[in-house]
Design a protein around this motif. Structure first.
Motif, PDB file in Angstrom:
ATOM      1  N   TYR A 173     -36.682   9.067   2.701  1.00 17.59           N
ATOM      2  CA  TYR A 173     -36.026  10.286   3.172  1.00 17.59           C
ATOM      3  C   TYR A 173     -36.687  11.469   2.474  1.00 17.59           C
ATOM      4  O   TYR A 173     -36.522  11.659   1.266  1.00 17.59           O
ATOM      5  CB  TYR A 173     -34.529  10.253   2.858  1.00 17.59           C
ATOM      6  CG  TYR A 173     -33.687  11.214   3.677  1.00 17.59           C
ATOM      7  CD1 TYR A 173     -32.868  10.759   4.701  1.00 17.59           C
ATOM      8  CD2 TYR A 173     -33.712  12.586   3.416  1.00 17.59           C
ATOM      9  CE1 TYR A 173     -32.088  11.636   5.442  1.00 17.59           C
ATOM     10  CE2 TYR A 173     -32.942  13.471   4.151  1.00 17.59           C
ATOM     11  CZ  TYR A 173     -32.129  12.993   5.164  1.00 17.59           C
ATOM     12  OH  TYR A 173     -31.363  13.862   5.901  1.00 17.59           O
TER      13      TYR A 173
ATOM     14  N   VAL B  76     -28.012  11.851   5.020  1.00 19.86           N
ATOM     15  CA  VAL B  76     -28.827  10.951   4.200  1.00 19.86           C
ATOM     16  C   VAL B  76     -28.300   9.521   4.313  1.00 19.86           C
ATOM     17  O   VAL B  76     -29.047   8.574   4.590  1.00 19.86           O
ATOM     18  CB  VAL B  76     -28.827  11.390   2.723  1.00 19.86           C
ATOM     19  CG1 VAL B  76     -29.533  10.351   1.858  1.00 19.86           C
ATOM     20  CG2 VAL B  76     -29.509  12.749   2.565  1.00 19.86           C
TER      21      VAL B  76
ATOM     22  N   VAL C 270     -37.721   9.338   7.164  1.00 16.12           N
ATOM     23  CA  VAL C 270     -37.108  10.546   7.710  1.00 16.12           C
ATOM     24  C   VAL C 270     -37.825  11.751   7.114  1.00 16.12           C
ATOM     25  O   VAL C 270     -38.050  11.819   5.908  1.00 16.12           O
ATOM     26  CB  VAL C 270     -35.604  10.609   7.378  1.00 16.12           C
ATOM     27  CG1 VAL C 270     -35.030  11.966   7.772  1.00 16.12           C
ATOM     28  CG2 VAL C 270     -34.853   9.488   8.077  1.00 16.12           C
TER      29      VAL C 270
END
Length: 217
Positions: free
Chosen positions: A101, A90, A80
């Motif tokens: 992430y 998240v 991400v």
């Protein structure tokens, strides 16, 4: 070559990543989408090794793209790259199957290294996001049972321990004296037995189920 697919509607960020990847001898940008619908269409094409997904797309959430990618491209690792750092997004991304992430304040050149990292078995996470996850892990209740799921073998626990320490699959293979492909097989078994879709989820489950021991300072 590491084949990368990107689902990103921000033209400036997309172009900066494209330029950074163009200078990488071992990474190629194989496909680009600007919307959720285009991202879903990408999944009908050849499988990429790594997918970079933004969460805030003009026609929907990148979470749905991540979830679909885990079903259709199970061997693809998803990172991400977004401006959203709130805990709900998240956790939703991780639960959907994201392996990393990153917040967009990271330089695109650094993203190239993180692509290599996730492809090698790592889980790149921005420091602020890592802090949130650590707080959540500290607050999670410890349980000793596997909550009805199949228990891990001794070797699978060894692999999970190396994952929790931040080692890549290649490093874990060298440490255990086995092939990297064998480690990959163990990782997939761990995911299946724990009922998870990502490295972060596996480590979280390992701590919650008492398979991993929390280390003090």
């Amino acid at each position: 070559m590491i084949a990368v697919a990107m689902v990103e509607d921000d033209v400036l960020f997309r172009d900066s990543v494209r330029n950074a990847l163009a200078d990488a001898p071992d990474v190629v940008l194989a496909a680009v989408a600007a919307t959720q619908a285009e991202g879903m269409a990408l999944l009908e094409a050849a499988v990429a090794d790594v997918m970079i997904v933004d969460l805030g797309l003009p026609d929907g959430s990148g979470i749905d793209v991540i979830r679909a990618a885990r079903r259709r491209w199970p061997a693809c690792e998803v990172i991400v790259a977004t401006v959203f750092g709130d805990e709900d997004k998240v956790l939703s991304a991780i639960e959907a199957g994201a392996s990393g992430y990153l917040l967009k304040d990271a330089m695109p050149a650094l993203l190239v290294d993180e692509i290599r990292n996730v492809h090698a078995g790592g889980s790149p996470v921005s420091p602020m996001i890592a802090r949130q996850l650590l707080r959540r892990l500290r607050a999670a209740p410890m349980v000793s049972e596997c909550e009805g799921k199949e228990r891990l073998s001794a070797r699978e626990i060894q692999v999970l321990e190396r994952m929790a320490l931040g080692y890549t699959m290649i490093e874990t293979a060298a440490y255990l004296g086995i092939a990297a492909t064998t480690v990959h097989t163990f990782v997939r078994r761990i995911y299946k037995k724990l009922g998870v879709c990502s490295k972060v989820e596996a480590i979280d489950a390992g701590y919650r189920q008492g398979l991993l021991q929390r280390r003090g300072r």
